[in-house]
Design an enzyme around this catalytic site. Structure first.
Site, PDB file in Angstrom:
ATOM      1  CB  SER A   1      24.539  75.905  11.112  1.00  7.38           C
ATOM      2  OG  SER A   1      24.043  74.538  11.433  1.00  7.38           O
TER       3      SER A   1
ATOM      4  NE  ARG B   1      23.360  77.969  16.465  1.00  5.61           N
ATOM      5  CZ  ARG B   1      22.747  76.905  16.873  1.00  5.61           C
ATOM      6  NH1 ARG B   1      22.179  77.212  18.096  1.00  5.61           N
ATOM      7  NH2 ARG B   1      22.555  75.630  16.448  1.00  5.61           N
TER       8      ARG B   1
ATOM      9  CD  GLU C   1      25.843  80.320  13.735  1.00  4.78           C
ATOM     10  OE1 GLU C   1      26.116  80.937  14.670  1.00  4.78           O
ATOM     11  OE2 GLU C   1      26.751  79.461  13.424  1.00  4.78           O
TER      12      GLU C   1
END
Ligand code: EPU
Length: 355
Positions: A253, A175, A349
């Site tokens: 997420s 990520r 995130e």
């Protein structure tokens, strides 16, 4: 899959004027639908218009807005956000394709499959634009964008010069990428190139593709006949596991799965045998953040307009007129609860821009 409706190779937007929207309502432009306004939003339809956009700023330049599927904005954002609106994808030689940054990611995936090119099937149904995808190196079901990205082209905001980043220059990680690590606003991604497998070639992901537990269960009796079947399986799994942003506004997420040294992960698993852990390189293991949040009792819990989806504990939801500030307060409570119970600090995130 309706191949004919998808981004046929010539879907380029013609040069057109900038769209300037003052006091733009970001709740309508983000999947979390948080109450938020930005002083000015400029929609840019061609990379050549970036210079003009720079002259049309109101206050400071504050970065890019894609489809708003991975962003948390505070109630009032000062300055100007840009939205890249150029779209289209085209086939180059062999298995190479090139897509424009404003193209919808999932349309690119479906178009590539209709072109008989394999590789992106596990990344089906991820919301967002092609240009946003390399920034956080989107990933799902054992595949990351980095596995198939060939190059990223970007314009440097300060100098307005263009640069081509070969995949290994993008510093892709879980990520993350050079575009996320560097100043968020430094580069405007304009195009992304991929190297996919042509039918018949041996896909690098033949093993990766369905090694993931959800997929193993689905294909325990019979392997998928091909990439299209795999893509459909991914779509079914995502639809069954993740809340639909249209009915439960969310940004996917909300936390990373924490990666910690393997000996610490194994020790934690001894204390909590049900904790899902996965190897992450040679010396680390990833822990399931969803599992830890659920064990803290948060799955399906609400506090006013914010809450944790009952469908998936990693997904925070705006149930009404929540603000980014309120959502982040709630996220902090989750972080503290997980820290107190497991001694693990989760990190957020999505991109956060509060003022
Ligand atoms: N789990 C729970 N409670 C839940 C949900 C899951 O305990 O409410 C446990 C289950 O035991 C499951 C494990 O968590 O085995 C992992 O769950 P899941 O398969 O849903 O994957 P994840 O680790 O929670 C990651 C990505 C997702 C991606 C899936 C599938 C991150 C931060 N998230 O989620 O990506 O779709 O794997 O590959 O890495 C996103 O980034 O927005 C996203 C949705």
């Amino acid at each position: 899959m309706l191949c004919a409706d998808l981004c046929s190779a010539q879907l380029y937007t013609e040069l057109s004027l900038l769209e300037v929207i003052d006091n733009a309502d970001l709740s309508k432009r983000t999947s979390l639908r948080l109450q938020s306004h930005v002083d000015r939003l400029i929609r840019v339809h061609h990379p050549a218009e970036l210079i003009e956009a720079k002259q049309a700023l109101r206050g400071p330049y504050r970065g890019l807005l894609g489809e708003g599927s991975n962003s948390v904005f505070g109630s009032h954002i000062r300055g100007t956000l840009l939205q890249v609106a150029w779209r289209g994808c085209e086939r180059m030689e062999a298995g190479f394709i090139r897509a424009k940054a404003g193209e919808h990611w999932d349309e690119l995936v479906q178009w590539s499959l209709c072109q008989d090119l394999q590789g992106l099937e596990n990344l089906s149904m991820i919301p967002g634009t092609v240009g946003a995808a390399p920034i956080q190196n989107i990933g799902a079901y054992g595949v990351e964008l980095s596995h198939y990205c060939h190059a990223v082209e970007a314009t440097h905001w300060d100098s307005m010069t263009r640069r081509r980043f070969k995949a290994d220059e993008c510093l892709f990680a879980y990520r993350s990428s050079i575009f996320k690590k560097a100043n968020h606003q430094a580069w405007i991604i304009t195009d992304v190139e991929f190297h996919l497998n042509e039918s018949g070639a041996s896909p690098v992901t033949a093993s990766l593709n369905y090694a993931y537990p959800d997929l193993q269960r689905r294909f325990s009796q019979q392997a998928p006949s091909g990439a299209l079947e795999l893509a459909q399986a991914i779509r079914d799994i995502r639809a069954s596991k993740l809340p639909d942003p249209h009915t439960e506004p969310n940004a996917g997420s909300f936390f990373h799965n924490p990666s910690i040294p393997s000996d610490a992960a194994i020790a934690l698993k001894r204390r909590y045998p049900e904790l899902p852990i996965y190897p992450d390189g040679a010396q680390h293991h990833k822990l399931s953040a969803a599992w830890m949040i659920e064990q803290c009792g948060f799955r399906g819990q609400r506090d006013g307009d914010v809450g944790v989806s009952a469908k998936h504990a990693l997904v925070l939801v705006n149930y009404g007129l929540a603000t980014g500030e309120k959502l982040l307060d709630f996220a902090q409570r989750l972080i503290q609860a997980v820290e107190a119970k497991f001694g693990i600090t989760m990190s957020i995130e999505p991109r956060i821009l509060l003022s």
